[in-house]
Design an enzyme around this catalytic site. Structure first.
Site, PDB file in Angstrom:
ATOM      1  N   HIS A 270       0.934  -1.164   0.095  1.00 47.95           N
ATOM      2  CA  HIS A 270       0.021   0.558  -0.372  1.00 47.95           C
ATOM      3  C   HIS A 270       1.474   0.937   0.102  1.00 47.95           C
ATOM      4  O   HIS A 270       2.067   1.143   0.865  1.00 47.95           O
ATOM      5  CB  HIS A 270      -0.922  -0.017   0.759  1.00 47.95           C
ATOM      6  CG  HIS A 270      -0.434   0.566   2.549  1.00 47.95           C
ATOM      7  ND1 HIS A 270      -0.188  -1.148   3.147  1.00 47.95           N
ATOM      8  CD2 HIS A 270       0.624   1.098   3.227  1.00 47.95           C
ATOM      9  CE1 HIS A 270       0.599  -1.120   4.453  1.00 47.95           C
ATOM     10  NE2 HIS A 270       0.634   0.634   4.743  1.00 47.95           N
TER      11      HIS A 270
ATOM     12  N   GLU B  76      -2.848   3.777   2.607  1.00 44.18           N
ATOM     13  CA  GLU B  76      -3.071   3.927   4.812  1.00 44.18           C
ATOM     14  C   GLU B  76      -3.395   5.495   4.662  1.00 44.18           C
ATOM     15  O   GLU B  76      -2.172   6.369   3.945  1.00 44.18           O
ATOM     16  CB  GLU B  76      -2.282   3.208   4.628  1.00 44.18           C
ATOM     17  CG  GLU B  76      -1.950   3.451   6.280  1.00 44.18           C
ATOM     18  CD  GLU B  76      -1.246   2.821   6.772  1.00 44.18           C
ATOM     19  OE1 GLU B  76      -0.627   2.641   8.125  1.00 44.18           O
ATOM     20  OE2 GLU B  76       0.281   2.080   5.912  1.00 44.18           O
TER      21      GLU B  76
END
Length: 122
Positions: free
Chosen positions: A74, A116
């Site tokens: 991510h 995130e």
């Protein structure tokens, strides 16, 4: 000396991705490159603060979704507007995972990439 330059996400619909990254994270194009034969286009997005860029790669002949493995990678962003962004992302319907114990959450872009969101911690 070595330093980060950019990170790449391959996208199926460039316009949809550009709209998402602008709306969700305020990332805007800083430069572009297009193949002379139109087979691909690269758009580099920046935050206007750091020199780090997210490269979106669009391939003309690609029609199927990209295999993202097990979603174990991510991109992460730190913000001093965590609560405001959380509300915005909730309204957009793009929050895909929350971890209140860690004080973080993830949003998902149109191609399934996870991002995130982390609050600034002092």
């Amino acid at each position: 000396m070595i330093r980060f330059a950019h990170f790449n996400f391959n996208v199926l619909n460039l316009e949809k991705s550009l709209e998402f990254y602008d709306r969700a994270l305020g990332l805007r194009p800083v430069r572009e490159k297009e193949a002379s034969d139109g087979s691909f286009k690269l758009v580099y997005l920046g935050d206007g603060i750091t020199g780090f860029e997210l490269e979106l790669t669009w391939l003309k002949d690609r029609t199927q979704a990209y295999d993202l493995g097990e979603d174990e990678f991510h991109l992460a962003f730190v913000t001093d507007e965590y609560d405001r962004l959380h509300e915005k992302h909730k309204e957009m319907g793009c929050i895909c995972f929350e971890n209140p114990a860690m004080g973080i959450y993830f949003i998902e872009d149109p191609d399934g990439y996870w991002i995130e969101i982390v609050p600034v911690r002092e």
